[in-house]
Design a protein around this motif. Sequence first.
Motif, PDB file in Angstrom:
ATOM      1  N   ASN A 421       0.809  -1.228   0.000  1.00 41.88           N
ATOM      2  CA  ASN A 421       0.000   0.000   0.000  1.00 41.88           C
ATOM      3  C   ASN A 421       0.840   1.275   0.000  1.00 41.88           C
ATOM      4  O   ASN A 421       0.450   2.286   0.585  1.00 41.88           O
ATOM      5  CB  ASN A 421      -0.949   0.015   1.202  1.00 41.88           C
ATOM      6  CG  ASN A 421      -2.110  -0.948   1.044  1.00 41.88           C
ATOM      7  OD1 ASN A 421      -2.449  -1.345  -0.074  1.00 41.88           O
ATOM      8  ND2 ASN A 421      -2.711  -1.350   2.152  1.00 41.88           N
ATOM      9  N   TYR A 424      -0.461   5.031  -1.244  1.00 43.07           N
ATOM     10  CA  TYR A 424      -1.355   5.862  -0.454  1.00 43.07           C
ATOM     11  C   TYR A 424      -0.610   6.764   0.531  1.00 43.07           C
ATOM     12  O   TYR A 424      -1.199   7.656   1.134  1.00 43.07           O
ATOM     13  CB  TYR A 424      -2.377   4.975   0.260  1.00 43.07           C
ATOM     14  CG  TYR A 424      -3.053   4.050  -0.727  1.00 43.07           C
ATOM     15  CD1 TYR A 424      -4.081   4.509  -1.548  1.00 43.07           C
ATOM     16  CD2 TYR A 424      -2.608   2.740  -0.906  1.00 43.07           C
ATOM     17  CE1 TYR A 424      -4.671   3.678  -2.486  1.00 43.07           C
ATOM     18  CE2 TYR A 424      -3.189   1.896  -1.850  1.00 43.07           C
ATOM     19  CZ  TYR A 424      -4.221   2.376  -2.643  1.00 43.07           C
ATOM     20  OH  TYR A 424      -4.786   1.560  -3.591  1.00 43.07           O
ATOM     21  N   THR A 472      -3.171  10.099  -4.881  1.00 36.60           N
ATOM     22  CA  THR A 472      -4.313   9.557  -4.129  1.00 36.60           C
ATOM     23  C   THR A 472      -5.632  10.206  -4.521  1.00 36.60           C
ATOM     24  O   THR A 472      -6.653   9.940  -3.892  1.00 36.60           O
ATOM     25  CB  THR A 472      -4.105   9.753  -2.613  1.00 36.60           C
ATOM     26  OG1 THR A 472      -4.037  11.161  -2.326  1.00 36.60           O
ATOM     27  CG2 THR A 472      -2.836   9.071  -2.135  1.00 36.60           C
ATOM     28  N   GLY A 475      -7.016  11.980  -1.672  1.00 32.70           N
ATOM     29  CA  GLY A 475      -7.483  11.085  -0.619  1.00 32.70           C
ATOM     30  C   GLY A 475      -8.646  10.206  -1.005  1.00 32.70           C
ATOM     31  O   GLY A 475      -9.088   9.371  -0.201  1.00 32.70           O
ATOM     32  N   MET A 476      -9.150  10.335  -2.245  1.00 33.29           N
ATOM     33  CA  MET A 476     -10.287   9.502  -2.656  1.00 33.29           C
ATOM     34  C   MET A 476      -9.866   8.069  -2.982  1.00 33.29           C
ATOM     35  O   MET A 476     -10.689   7.157  -2.929  1.00 33.29           O
ATOM     36  CB  MET A 476     -11.009  10.141  -3.845  1.00 33.29           C
ATOM     37  CG  MET A 476     -11.789  11.401  -3.470  1.00 33.29           C
ATOM     38  SD  MET A 476     -12.886  11.990  -4.787  1.00 33.29           S
ATOM     39  CE  MET A 476     -11.681  12.628  -5.952  1.00 33.29           C
ATOM     40  N   GLN A 478      -8.274   5.083  -1.520  1.00 32.22           N
ATOM     41  CA  GLN A 478      -8.005   4.638  -0.166  1.00 32.22           C
ATOM     42  C   GLN A 478      -7.286   3.287  -0.173  1.00 32.22           C
ATOM     43  O   GLN A 478      -7.564   2.417  -1.004  1.00 32.22           O
ATOM     44  CB  GLN A 478      -9.307   4.512   0.626  1.00 32.22           C
ATOM     45  CG  GLN A 478      -9.961   5.843   0.950  1.00 32.22           C
ATOM     46  CD  GLN A 478      -9.188   6.634   1.984  1.00 32.22           C
ATOM     47  OE1 GLN A 478      -8.720   6.087   2.980  1.00 32.22           O
ATOM     48  NE2 GLN A 478      -9.045   7.935   1.754  1.00 32.22           N
ATOM     49  N   ALA A 479      -6.362   3.117   0.770  1.00 32.39           N
ATOM     50  CA  ALA A 479      -5.595   1.880   0.856  1.00 32.39           C
ATOM     51  C   ALA A 479      -6.506   0.713   1.223  1.00 32.39           C
ATOM     52  O   ALA A 479      -7.320   0.826   2.144  1.00 32.39           O
ATOM     53  CB  ALA A 479      -4.486   2.023   1.894  1.00 32.39           C
ATOM     54  N   SER A 481      -7.474  -2.978   2.829  1.00 32.75           N
ATOM     55  CA  SER A 481      -7.080  -3.617   4.073  1.00 32.75           C
ATOM     56  C   SER A 481      -6.093  -4.740   3.798  1.00 32.75           C
ATOM     57  O   SER A 481      -6.200  -5.461   2.802  1.00 32.75           O
ATOM     58  CB  SER A 481      -8.315  -4.183   4.785  1.00 32.75           C
ATOM     59  OG  SER A 481      -7.937  -4.999   5.871  1.00 32.75           O
ATOM     60  N   VAL A 490     -14.094   3.008  -6.189  1.00 31.73           N
ATOM     61  CA  VAL A 490     -14.045   4.442  -5.895  1.00 31.73           C
ATOM     62  C   VAL A 490     -15.085   5.167  -6.732  1.00 31.73           C
ATOM     63  O   VAL A 490     -15.668   4.604  -7.662  1.00 31.73           O
ATOM     64  CB  VAL A 490     -12.640   5.020  -6.174  1.00 31.73           C
ATOM     65  CG1 VAL A 490     -11.614   4.398  -5.261  1.00 31.73           C
ATOM     66  CG2 VAL A 490     -12.246   4.837  -7.629  1.00 31.73           C
TER      67      VAL A 490
END
Length: 555
Positions: A421, A424, A472, A475-476, A478-479, A481, A490
């Motif tokens: 990741n 991000y 990113t 910020g939209m 997102q990493a 899990s 997205v």
Amino acid sequence: MLIVSWNVAGLKPALQRIHEDYSVSSTASNATTFENNANQSSTIKQGTSPICPFTNYLKLHGNVDILCLQEHKIPLSQLSSRAEPHRCSTIDGYESFWSCATDPKSRGFNGVVTYAKAGMVQSADSSPLKDAELDSQGRCIMTDHGGFVLFNVYVPNGIHPNKMKFLHALQNAMREQRTNGKHVVLVGDMNLKIDKKDIYWKHRVVNVDELLLLSEELQQQTHHEEGSQQCNKKAEIVTTENSDDSNNSSCATLPKWKTDVHNHWDKITTVLETIEAVPCQTTNPNTKQTFNRWRARVKLADGKYSILGTYEESAEDALFHYTFSELPYEDSSTNTRTICRKKNVLSVEVLTELMSKIANVSWDLKTQRAIANSKEANLNPDSPPYRWAKALLEEDKMVDVFRHMYPEAEGRFTCWHQQKNRRYVNEGGRIDFTLVDSALLGHVDTSSGSLRCGTKAHNDPYGEEAALMACTSNGMFQAPSFSGGGIAQVSKRALDSQFGPPHTGMIYTPPSYSDHIAISLLMKESFKNVVGQLSLQSNASTRKSQPHKKQKSMM
């Protein structure tokens, strides 16, 4: 003329994403409009004739003239039988030229393809390196555009001898084209770095032995200083706070971090003699699945153990970053033996960790930044690919167009570690390049604006914050899990942030498409005169690069 290069890390899944996100039906719902550099729009409206999603996608990116893709991973057999995914060998208005991996060890991997608008190519060569072993790996395709030739490459990773063999053959092939009167454009995934800004700042390296030598020289200098009581106290080295300046005093000075290294390196090397890789397990909290991993550990002077680094898949990987012996390199293509890394060359990140865990000296972020930005921190100058790239710029007079246009840009990377990741937090590297012969530099369009900064303008487009916003989409993106589930869906707004006016720079394609983003080179309209209107030749090399034309389409 807009040239775009992109390592898609598999054309089939990338096309699947593009077809899902940018079929006419998906774009028609909001009739998104993107302005091109002539202030004309490409609007997809309901009721228009069906458009291939890939064609639609290229139009949204500014009506790309030449598209160079790496790692398409499509077998030659699929192209020759017209079984390739989404009929991707044929795009309306374009010719495509392919190099596929036919070597048994590489089959199903690698592969490069260049799409060019009809009338822009006169010939192509899928074996331009003139080396059967290298050309069978599907790493290079050359297209002839009249006044210039374009090499689209996927350079081998790491420092394996095959990499240098490839690079030397590539350089020779480009030189041969120049002797034929052609200018050269080189694009693709080069799997190397040229400038210290091309790497995340913590990964820049310092040579500890050179630091220690400097310390010794300064100590000797203080021994010979006279008339200064401050400089005669046990020949101490005066330290300054994170500065490389000597503040013009008569005393020898060093930044505190350099003094820390001088005072503690012997202790660090002694403790590192105890290093070992120890097995451990990690558990996925959702599935409860366990994984066998390795960590490095050392035994401190007090008998306690300290863990170094992160979880790795093998003992060798766990120890790799803490092995600082000199690394020799044998280049079979030139029959030379060199040093590819000197002894005690290590990254700022690793040096900081060792100082903290072994020497009990903590450097704050400001100090770490000062180290990374100092003249002592750089790329590894002994790396053979680095030396090759420097020769390309200095001897062959090629120009790294991005760095030429944006010399101060920080954090502008093209590839990130997908599984960790890293995108991000923007810890990546710039390993994808557009390079041109210096004679072509005057044709590069420099009026195309600044670097992209996500969904809105930034007051410092060359800073790290703007780069983070860009990669990113503010910020939209997102990493995902680490527990699993893949990259999250997205919004359309986030996806559409990849589009913008044609320019020379970076195109921030979504992380769900590839672990690389695309890069672009915009040439002035007058550059098309260098190309002219060309007719595609039907010679053997061109026919070989178009295996899809061996079978007539049923469509």
